[in-house]
Design a protein around this motif. Sequence first.
Motif, PDB file in Angstrom:
ATOM      1  N   GLU A  51       0.841  -1.209   0.000  1.00 55.54           N
ATOM      2  CA  GLU A  51       0.000   0.000   0.000  1.00 55.54           C
ATOM      3  C   GLU A  51       0.872   1.254   0.000  1.00 55.54           C
ATOM      4  OE1 GLU A  51      -2.526  -0.285   3.372  1.00 55.54           O
ATOM      5  OE2 GLU A  51      -3.888  -1.753   2.472  1.00 55.54           O
ATOM      6  N   ALA A  52       1.929   1.234   0.803  1.00 54.68           N
ATOM      7  CA  ALA A  52       2.821   2.392   0.883  1.00 54.68           C
ATOM      8  C   ALA A  52       3.502   2.649  -0.456  1.00 54.68           C
ATOM      9  CB  ALA A  52       3.864   2.167   1.975  1.00 54.68           C
ATOM     10  N   ILE A  53       4.008   1.591  -1.066  1.00 55.68           N
ATOM     11  CA  ILE A  53       4.665   1.727  -2.372  1.00 55.68           C
ATOM     12  C   ILE A  53       3.695   2.325  -3.388  1.00 55.68           C
ATOM     13  CG2 ILE A  53       5.514   0.394  -4.348  1.00 55.68           C
ATOM     14  CD1 ILE A  53       7.660   0.570  -2.317  1.00 55.68           C
ATOM     15  N   SER A  54       2.461   1.804  -3.416  1.00 53.56           N
ATOM     16  CA  SER A  54       1.485   2.281  -4.385  1.00 53.56           C
ATOM     17  C   SER A  54       1.173   3.762  -4.191  1.00 53.56           C
ATOM     18  CB  SER A  54       0.196   1.460  -4.267  1.00 53.56           C
ATOM     19  OG  SER A  54      -0.755   1.887  -5.216  1.00 53.56           O
ATOM     20  N   MET A  55       1.002   4.179  -2.928  1.00 60.90           N
ATOM     21  CA  MET A  55       0.649   5.574  -2.653  1.00 60.90           C
ATOM     22  C   MET A  55       1.842   6.513  -2.758  1.00 60.90           C
ATOM     23  SD  MET A  55      -2.084   4.945   0.461  1.00 60.90           S
ATOM     24  CE  MET A  55      -2.978   6.482   0.289  1.00 60.90           C
ATOM     25  N   ALA A  56       3.036   5.944  -2.921  1.00 54.43           N
ATOM     26  CA  ALA A  56       4.239   6.761  -3.097  1.00 54.43           C
ATOM     27  C   ALA A  56       4.513   7.103  -4.558  1.00 54.43           C
ATOM     28  CB  ALA A  56       5.448   6.028  -2.509  1.00 54.43           C
ATOM     29  N   ILE A  57       3.684   6.598  -5.467  1.00 55.61           N
ATOM     30  CA  ILE A  57       3.902   6.792  -6.905  1.00 55.61           C
ATOM     31  C   ILE A  57       3.009   7.916  -7.418  1.00 55.61           C
ATOM     32  CG2 ILE A  57       3.816   5.701  -9.170  1.00 55.61           C
ATOM     33  CD1 ILE A  57       4.094   2.994  -7.691  1.00 55.61           C
ATOM     34  N   ASN A  58       3.630   8.928  -7.971  1.00 52.15           N
ATOM     35  CA  ASN A  58       2.902  10.064  -8.530  1.00 52.15           C
ATOM     36  C   ASN A  58       2.543   9.757  -9.986  1.00 52.15           C
ATOM     37  OD1 ASN A  58       1.901  12.533  -9.379  1.00 52.15           O
ATOM     38  ND2 ASN A  58       3.378  13.712  -8.172  1.00 52.15           N
ATOM     39  N   ARG A  59       1.464   9.003 -10.178  1.00 53.25           N
ATOM     40  CA  ARG A  59       1.080   8.550 -11.512  1.00 53.25           C
ATOM     41  C   ARG A  59       0.717   9.704 -12.430  1.00 53.25           C
ATOM     42  NH1 ARG A  59      -0.337   5.055  -7.643  1.00 53.25           N
ATOM     43  NH2 ARG A  59      -0.098   2.790  -7.966  1.00 53.25           N
ATOM     44  N   ASP A  60       0.021  10.710 -11.903  1.00 53.98           N
ATOM     45  CA  ASP A  60      -0.364  11.856 -12.730  1.00 53.98           C
ATOM     46  C   ASP A  60       0.863  12.540 -13.326  1.00 53.98           C
ATOM     47  OD1 ASP A  60      -3.144  11.674 -12.462  1.00 53.98           O
ATOM     48  OD2 ASP A  60      -3.111  12.724 -10.548  1.00 53.98           O
ATOM     49  N   LYS A  96       4.277   7.207   3.810  1.00 48.88           N
ATOM     50  CA  LYS A  96       5.352   7.154   4.810  1.00 48.88           C
ATOM     51  C   LYS A  96       4.830   6.590   6.134  1.00 48.88           C
ATOM     52  CE  LYS A  96       9.482   9.755   5.882  1.00 48.88           C
ATOM     53  NZ  LYS A  96      10.255  10.974   5.547  1.00 48.88           N
ATOM     54  N   GLU A  97       3.594   6.928   6.462  1.00 46.45           N
ATOM     55  CA  GLU A  97       2.984   6.412   7.694  1.00 46.45           C
ATOM     56  C   GLU A  97       2.827   4.884   7.618  1.00 46.45           C
ATOM     57  OE1 GLU A  97      -1.483   6.443   9.597  1.00 46.45           O
ATOM     58  OE2 GLU A  97      -0.756   8.307   8.664  1.00 46.45           O
ATOM     59  N   LEU A  98       2.352   4.393   6.482  1.00 42.87           N
ATOM     60  CA  LEU A  98       2.188   2.941   6.304  1.00 42.87           C
ATOM     61  C   LEU A  98       3.528   2.221   6.334  1.00 42.87           C
ATOM     62  CD1 LEU A  98      -0.473   3.061   3.442  1.00 42.87           C
ATOM     63  CD2 LEU A  98      -0.856   2.216   5.772  1.00 42.87           C
ATOM     64  N   TRP A  99       4.546   2.837   5.726  1.00 43.52           N
ATOM     65  CA  TRP A  99       5.894   2.241   5.706  1.00 43.52           C
ATOM     66  C   TRP A  99       6.444   2.123   7.135  1.00 43.52           C
ATOM     67  CZ3 TRP A  99       7.887  -0.096   1.583  1.00 43.52           C
ATOM     68  CH2 TRP A  99       9.242  -0.456   1.596  1.00 43.52           C
ATOM     69  N   ALA A 100       6.178   3.146   7.934  1.00 43.00           N
ATOM     70  CA  ALA A 100       6.636   3.117   9.333  1.00 43.00           C
ATOM     71  C   ALA A 100       5.927   2.011  10.106  1.00 43.00           C
ATOM     72  CB  ALA A 100       6.394   4.472   9.984  1.00 43.00           C
ATOM     73  N   GLN A 101       4.645   1.805   9.833  1.00 42.69           N
ATOM     74  CA  GLN A 101       3.910   0.723  10.488  1.00 42.69           C
ATOM     75  C   GLN A 101       4.499  -0.635  10.121  1.00 42.69           C
ATOM     76  OE1 GLN A 101      -0.344   0.996   9.802  1.00 42.69           O
ATOM     77  NE2 GLN A 101      -0.322   3.229  10.095  1.00 42.69           N
ATOM     78  N   ALA A 102       4.912  -0.780   8.861  1.00 38.33           N
ATOM     79  CA  ALA A 102       5.540  -2.024   8.430  1.00 38.33           C
ATOM     80  C   ALA A 102       6.903  -2.198   9.096  1.00 38.33           C
ATOM     81  CB  ALA A 102       5.689  -2.032   6.914  1.00 38.33           C
TER      82      ALA A 102
END
Length: 543
Positions: free
Chosen positions: A319-328, A371-377
Amino acid sequence: MKRTKIALTGLALLTAGVIALSGCSSSGGNQGDNGKTGGTSSSAIIKVNGSEPENPLIPTNTNEVGGGKILDSIFAGLAYYDGKGKLVNDMAESITVDDPSNVTIKIKKGEKFTNGQELTADSFIKAWQYGALFSNKQLNSSWFADIEGFDPAKDSQLTGLTKVDDYTFKVKLNSPVAADWAQRLGYSAYYPLPDVAFDDMKSFGEHPIGNGPYKLASDSAWQHDVQIDLVKNDGYTGSRQVKNGGLTIKFYTTQDAAYADLQAGNVDVIDAIPPSAFATFESDLGDRAVNQPAAIFQSFTMPGNLAHFTGEEGTLRKEAISMAINRDQITKTIFNGTRTPASDFTSPVISGWSDSIPGNEVLKYDPAKAKELWAQADAISKWSGTFQIAYNADGGHKEWVDAVSNSIKNALGIDASGKSYVDFATLRQDVNDRKIKTAFRTGWQADYPSQYNFLQPLYGTKASSNDSDYSNTEFDSLLAQGASASDPAAATADYAKAQEILFKDLPAIPLWYSNVTGGFAEGVKNVTFGWNSVPLYYEITKG
């Protein structure tokens, strides 16, 4: 979808973005003749771009675009898909859905392979039995999984195939998916084979004998890593009547080389523009440029056993990786508008597509949340090392892989980079052998126009293109339910629920939908790019 005993005449599932250019471009066209008039030569050889096939040319063992282009040209199946995605009978006189689990197929009489052997029901039955047999290790074996008797773990006959007479056979399915299954019959896994193929399948794959609109020009027509030469098959009587003398499919190691050849007049039609030319190709080619939607989905995938990407920790990190990608930003700056950020796992040109499936918020760029999700992992197991995305250097992927890696690096504060493989075959070898230890680029060009085709082959348990070995019984059940639904709206609802599960598990990280970007040379006419981005070669003329 049909349930009663009605002959299947084809389901047109595309609702938008139908690619029937007939020489037109994104800015309007003029029948592909650049304003010129005059006749064309029916003997002209059309030169197009392609890639070296991954394997010998056996229909049940080819599941990549390079080999698929050739197979679709030299073989004729029961049916084919026209430029709009409609199923059209080819070698079949009729395909009849008798009930949700049974289909009756009648073959046209008098059809022949190029070696003179007559096409019969056995030509299909024997080919399908070979493709489904466990010991033959065919990449497309799962395409026969719905036929009664299929066993993915041991040799077994497809007991659901019953010969009625020389030109008729019945198919009994092990689940009530006949309507969707019949729609698949334009795919190359279901092509027939002549008897000679079973004498030495490997040798046959190097010198295939088909029954389609084209045939190999000679025994030495396939020059590995260079090109393959095809000529018109005058014995073909189907609807794909060839208007040229043949095809030369040139195998390019880079898209830049193909585009340079197009500009120099050394190739007639290409279906891929290199990233280096995205900003200029439409102005360079004018009315000969193509930039249209197609049924293509791009992603990257993590191996199912990749360290730090399994269990609860893995879910958080994906989830963190996906939300870290600026697709636009990436689709605008790297692709110059030739891609559209993904909002699901299918394609906008396929009926039933939605941009509002619950859970798809993981595709929105949100570096703070990432970044929040990555920290949880990290609280579960501390991250170390570099996150890498493997790609083939011969496919024009370096630019976007670098951009995605930089987006991840900047959002999460970790090392991220691309890992280059020399070519597609080398990358796929490591993926197929389960030797790859990094994330790797993946994508899907639809085999037939259905949401099911974007979901089952890639994420169904033990499916042929399930590169992450993902398995979820609820997901499988929803797919089966959708495929058996008599109401298209009910099927769409089931597929949407199945995608909700994918958004939770993220067996792949959706990136964007691809347009087909291509072009054709001056003097080339009647260029139509089909719903799946492949040109209808048999219609192309020049002269």
